[in-house]
Design an enzyme around this catalytic site. Structure first.
Site, short mmCIF file in Angstrom:
data_model
loop_
_atom_site.label_atom_id
_atom_site.label_comp_id
_atom_site.label_asym_id
_atom_site.label_seq_id
_atom_site.Cartn_x
_atom_site.Cartn_y
_atom_site.Cartn_z
CB CYS A 70 50.19 19.93 4.00
SG CYS A 70 50.47 21.83 4.31
CG HIS A 116 53.85 16.14 1.41
ND1 HIS A 116 54.95 15.42 1.02
CD2 HIS A 116 53.72 17.33 0.88
CE1 HIS A 116 55.38 16.19 0.16
NE2 HIS A 116 54.67 17.35 -0.05
CB CYS A 156 55.15 23.07 0.00
SG CYS A 156 55.42 21.26 -0.02
#
Lengths: 289, 204
Positions: free
Chosen positions: A198, A202, A250
């Site tokens: 992730c 991010h 995602c």
């Protein structure tokens, strides 16, 4: 357009500082000095057009239609047990109470012995209180062009009753804290064919995939960008989609397998993200491009 | 390759004893258990993708900051594993490279399995000045060849970087495109040309 925005979101990777650190090539200049700094604040035409559209839509947000359907479904006796959620479902604020419930989840629910985000909790109520079958809900959990599941309407209704309220995930609860820390560790976990986590997209400020800005989910403002607007009416395809859906997308772009619907995995990650946004104001169900 | 994984695994074992935990401990173990419990195969995205290989494990366990002695050794292993073109020619067709650089497709559960996949380059890098929609996760590559030259050494370096970015920076965010079979020899050559060919718009 669709490919640019969707295909790109979590897509690729970086030569992250690598060109700038090649001791084998002393003659090479650091890549960062080769050209002017990227214009992170500059918005492309599509972004400006979208923002204009969103501003126009504020008076008649399509999400409100789903809120209305959700309200009706919340209050109607349904399912094999023929009870309403309004008379049976506790979202953490007392049975049937929806006011401010969305911004205070994920939270720990002793009756389920689990940390649950809003969507997961409503599904739990549908199964435990109304008698719906989990596998049937989980078989088609998200909207497509021809179909919007009841759960999407219900989540949108509940989220609408937290409009303009501050996010307040109860991180002091040890069970919630454990979910938060686990979610944080999951966000850092790199695997798969492209070595993505992730955090690849991010985990730091000021990054973009193509022209799409990437919120840094470890900061309050960045995390709020990941929370704001969900559930949201997505102009691409014209469907109402939830935060659970967005998390799955995602992972698709991370080249991972698919997270199971309403699972611990998504609840932990949402606890991390929404918990980081504590204190920020949630504006209610929104519009996404 | 098996040897390298074993090497990495033994290094990891050493690390577990020798290094203080970086944002992990029980939470890392619980995170991995949660991935294994709550994820399912879909399309080509099989469940084995959840397992760390040796390199991923080292990067994950050290917060992407491995001790230098481990990083140097493993970078050398990755570099030794790069398969250069048999004919020794690194420079392909920059026009084909530009097309490939534009595509972000491949390897997701919604993509059709099979090759070739996109290079994903513009998702993260500024490259040709004609493409204004570029990402910023990686450094700008505009004028890469103009500034660095087009020598055999530079060509070989760029080829190896695209083949396996980790050969030069162990925990780079950039995928190991050649190593994982995402890009073949022709595709990498074309991308090398996009960056280095004096005729490429990158170097105008």
């Amino acid at each position: 357009m669709k490919q640019n925005f969707i295909g790109a979101l979590c897509a690729v990777a970086v030569m992250g500082g690598a060109f700038a650190q090649t001791p084998k090539k002393p003659a090479a200049k650091p890549a960062a000095k080769m050209a002017p700094a990227p214009m992170v604040e500059e918005k492309d035409a599509a972004t400006l057009e979208f923002e204009k559209f969103r501003a126009e839509m504020e008076e008649s947000n399509p999400a409100e239609l789903f809120e209305m359907k959700g309200e009706e479904q919340w209050k109607t006796k349904r399912g094999p047990k023929n009870v309403s959620l309004a008379e049976s479902c506790d979202l953490g604020q007392g049975v049937g109470k929806v006011e401010g419930a969305y911004v205070k989840m994920p939270r720990y629910f002793a009756d389920a012995d689990a940390v649950m985000d809003a969507e997961r909790r409503i599904v739990w109520c549908m199964v435990e209180k109304q008698g719906f079958k989990f596998d049937e809900i989980a078989a088609k959990p998200f909207a497509n062009a021809n179909f919007t599941p009841d759960i999407t309407n219900l989540v949108t209704y509940v989220a609408g009753h937290s409009r303009n309220m501050k996010i307040a995930v109860p991180l002091k609860d040890p069970k919630v804290r454990e979910a938060y820390e686990t979610g944080k560790a999951m966000a850092a976990y790199r695997a798969g064919p492209y070595d993505f986590s992730c955090n690849t997209c991010h985990g730091s400020d000021g990054k973009r995939i193509r022209m799409q800005n990437l919120p840094n989910l470890s900061t309050a403002a960045g995390a709020m960008k990941g929370v704001q607007g969900w559930p949201g009416y997505r102009m691409t395809g014209g469907v109402m989609l939830t935060h659970q859906w967005r998390m799955g997308d995602c992972f698709r772009q991370q080249r991972f397998p698919q997270p199971k619907y309403a699972s611990d995995a998504i609840a932990y990650l949402l606890t991390y993200m929404i918990g980081n946004a504590n204190g920020q104001v949630y504006k209610g169900p929104g519009i996404k491009r | 390759m098996t040897k390298k994984i074993i090497l990495a695994a033994s290094m990891a074992a050493t690390l577990m004893i020798a290094l203080p935990a970086v944002a992990e401990g029980d939470y890392r173990a619980k995170a991995i258990a949660t991935f294994n419990k709550d994820f399912q195969a879909r399309g080509q995205a099989s469940i084995d993708r959840l397992a760390e290989d040796g390199l991923q494990l080292i990067c994950n366990r050290t917060g992407n900051k491995p001790p230098e002695y481990i990083a140097k050794q493993m970078e050398a292993d990755q570099l030794a594993d790069v398969k250069y073109p048999a004919d020794g020619k690194m420079l392909g067709d920059w026009k084909a490279g530009e097309k490939l650089a534009q595509s972000g497709r491949g390897f997701t559960w919604s993509d059709k399995p099979g090759l070739p996949v996109g290079g994903n380059c513009y998702n993260c890098h500024r490259i040709s000045p004609n493409e204004t929609s570029f990402g910023t996760i990686g450094p700008t590559l505009y004028q890469f060849g103009k500034l660095r030259g087009n020598t055999p050494d530079i060509q070989k370096y760029v080829y190896s970087k695209i083949y396996n970015a980790k050969a030069h920076n162990l925990c780079s965010e950039m995928p190991r495109f050649g190593r994982v079979g995402a890009l073949g020899e022709k595709q990498i050559k074309d991308l090398v040309a996009l960056l280095l060919d004096p005729a490429s718009p990158v170097n105008k």
